[in-house]
Write a protein that holds these residues in place. Structure first.
Motif, short mmCIF file in Angstrom:
data_model
loop_
_atom_site.label_atom_id
_atom_site.label_comp_id
_atom_site.label_asym_id
_atom_site.label_seq_id
_atom_site.Cartn_x
_atom_site.Cartn_y
_atom_site.Cartn_z
N UNK A 215 0.48 6.58 10.84
CA UNK A 215 1.02 8.00 10.57
C UNK A 215 0.27 8.34 9.45
N UNK B 74 0.67 10.38 6.03
CA UNK B 74 1.76 10.34 5.17
C UNK B 74 1.84 11.76 4.64
N UNK B 75 0.74 12.66 4.92
CA UNK B 75 0.94 13.96 4.36
C UNK B 75 1.63 14.82 5.48
N UNK C 196 0.77 -1.25 -0.04
CA UNK C 196 -0.13 0.04 0.07
C UNK C 196 0.83 1.22 -0.05
N UNK C 197 0.24 2.33 -0.61
CA UNK C 197 1.00 3.49 -0.85
C UNK C 197 0.08 4.74 -0.39
N UNK C 198 -0.42 4.74 0.51
CA UNK C 198 -1.55 5.85 0.71
C UNK C 198 -1.01 7.29 1.07
N UNK C 199 -1.79 8.13 0.26
CA UNK C 199 -1.64 9.56 0.82
C UNK C 199 -2.67 9.84 1.97
N UNK D 75 -1.59 5.65 7.31
CA UNK D 75 -0.75 4.36 6.82
C UNK D 75 -0.41 3.68 8.30
N UNK E 22 2.57 13.61 8.42
CA UNK E 22 3.65 13.17 9.36
C UNK E 22 3.09 12.86 10.75
#
Lengths: 89, 405
Positions: free
Chosen positions: A71, A73-74, A47-50, A53, A76
């Protein structure tokens, strides 16, 4: 610098940790039944979600234990992870 | 470049409202998207093309890189595409009739350990077999070329020699983007900013257009050049890609007198540095380890690369940091790009360039445009298909490409 809450040691600076990527990946229960595409998915695709995560960190310069964190990912920003808190008891 | 005849400088590209449909829609107006559109129009006669950009033109990674161009890669697949790019760089200013400060000032890749030396000499030999200019320099030869470099044996990581590619160098990233945009615009390509692609129009397994913040836009073919956001876009189709998005940081110093006239890279201490004509030292290193879309990374990454730079170049200790920035790069499992058809007809993928995308700009654009125009991988793109992760034919350049990706 991220401030990461180790479930055992408390908040510590990011440089004490190693990143482990996506959490809750499991080795195939019956590897022989997987075709090449399924192996590729297991080995290479994550998975590589914006956004939020669920990921693993290891406190390598502290207690040396792996744990799961959530966390964004936008931004942090970390948020408490109920499953990890339950595991810690 | 033609000088403006009246007082007001003319804009380099026109502001457009999107048409209802195009032959090709390119998602992302970074260097790769612009180059793809330019080559589609200039080399394939496909001019009914739109480049859609959610922010402003070339405001993402194209504005956030360290400008290095080189082709001294180890494996044949990498040498093929990066050398193709370097040859295009060498004629690009003439082809586009626009100055972009392409400066072939050479790139040094330092070796600090016995292992580095072996790998470096091996790479030099491989480069030469592929027709790429590459030489091994001894420590004395390095010292002569870069007098400010500390080549004393007392260093924690002493310089044991270096590989040298004289044809490598730097190019002015903004000018590259503007030149490509200007040329594409002149050929009729629509460059549309503030137009975020939010999803795809589908007819079964065929992509027939995109949904955008400015409404639906039809397209026979859609090419993704969205770097760190590629997997976010693909996920709207349920297409899972082997990509992880990470912050990659770089920084510049204040303007200094000229002290460095080549590019110096080190894998072992992990820093790369050049000095642009304006006088700034431009430094970069590796990605932040965690996934991130924040266009910023963590300070220790910057601290580490500055310590490495100061160890190698003691005079840098007195330089002041002017600014730092981060881009979002998409890293593939073998740290090599993906240039590919997809399971969806009419959807093409140019992604996974990770930390090495800028140097490939014209090569990636030319190869991707050819792939889209002919609906099959360009010969140089054949090794870079998405399917390599299934077949296992990975392009194992990781850690062998002069600097770790």
């Amino acid at each position: 610098m991220l401030l990461i809450a180790c479930p055992w040691c408390g908040p510590r600076e990011e440089v004490e940790f190693r990143y482990g990527g996506q959490a809750h990946l499991h080795h195939p229960t019956d590897p022989w039944t997987l075709d090449d595409a399924q192996w590729a998915e297991y080995l290479f695709t994550r998975d590589n979600p914006e956004g939020w995560f669920t990921e693993r960190w290891c406190h390598i310069h502290g207690c040396r234990q792996w744990f799961v964190a959530e966390r964004d990912t936008r931004t942090y920003e970390f948020r408490p992870n109920p499953a990890e808190e339950a595991r810690r008891g | 470049m033609t000088a403006p005849t009246d007082g007001e400088p003319r804009p380099l590209w026109r502001r457009r409202t999107p048409n209802a449909r195009y032959d090709v829609v390119i998602v992302g107006s970074g260097g790769h998207g612009l180059a793809t559109a330019y080559y589609l129009a200039a080399h394939h006669g496909i001019t009914n093309v739109a480049v859609l950009e959610r922010g402003w033109l070339a405001g993402g990674n194209m504005a956030r890189n360290t400008c290095i161009i080189r082709s001294n890669y180890l494996v044949d697949a990498s040498a093929g595409i990066y050398e193709h790019a370097l040859r295009l760089w060498e004629g690009l200013e003439d082809e586009l009739d626009y100055p972009m400060q392409v400066s072939q000032r050479g790139v040094l890749n330092l070796a600090h350990t016995t292992h580095d030396v072996r790998e470096s000499v091996r790479r030099v030999n491989a480069n030469q077999l592929n027709g790429i200019d590459s030489h091994w320099l001894t420590t004395d030869e390095v010292a002569k070329l870069v007098p400010i470099l500390d080549t004393s044996a007392e260093l924690r990581h002493p310089v044991l020699g270096a590989t040298y590619q004289p044809r490598a160098g730097i190019a002015r990233h903004d000018h590259v983007a503007w030149a490509l945009a200007h040329a594409a615009d002149r050929l009729g390509v629509h460059l549309i900013e503030d137009c975020e692609v939010t999803g795809f129009q589908r007819d079964g397994d065929r992509v027939i257009g995109v949904h955008t913040s400015q409404g639906p836009i039809g397209a026979d073919r859609v090419g993704l050049c969205a770097a760190g956001h590629t997997s976010v876009l693909a996920s709207t189709l349920g297409l899972r890609l082997p990509l992880q998005s990470h912050p990659l940081q770089a920084l510049v110093s204040e303007l200094l007198e000229p002290v460095l006239d080549t590019v110096v890279m080190s894998n072992t201490v992990h820093v790369y540095v050049s000095q642009v004509d304006k006088g700034e030292l431009v430094l970069g290193a590796g990605i932040d380890a965690y996934n991130g879309y924040g266009q910023r990374g963590s300070f220790p990454i910057i601290g580490n690369q500055i310590s490495a730079a100061v160890a190698l170049f003691p005079i840098f200790a007195r330089a002041h940091l002017l600014r730092t920035w981060g881009g979002i790069v998409d890293i593939s499992p073998d740290a090599s790009p993906i240039i590919s058809l997809t399971p969806f007809q009419g959807l093409y993928l140019n992604a996974g360039w990770g930390t090495g995308g800028f140097k490939a700009t014209p090569g990636a654009g030319a190869v991707f445009a050819d792939t889209i125009a002919h609906d099959r991988p360009h010969p140089l793109a054949v090794p870079y298909t998405l399917d390599r992760f299934r077949t296992g034919a990975l392009i194992d350049e990781h850690g062998a490409a002069a600097v770790a990706h």
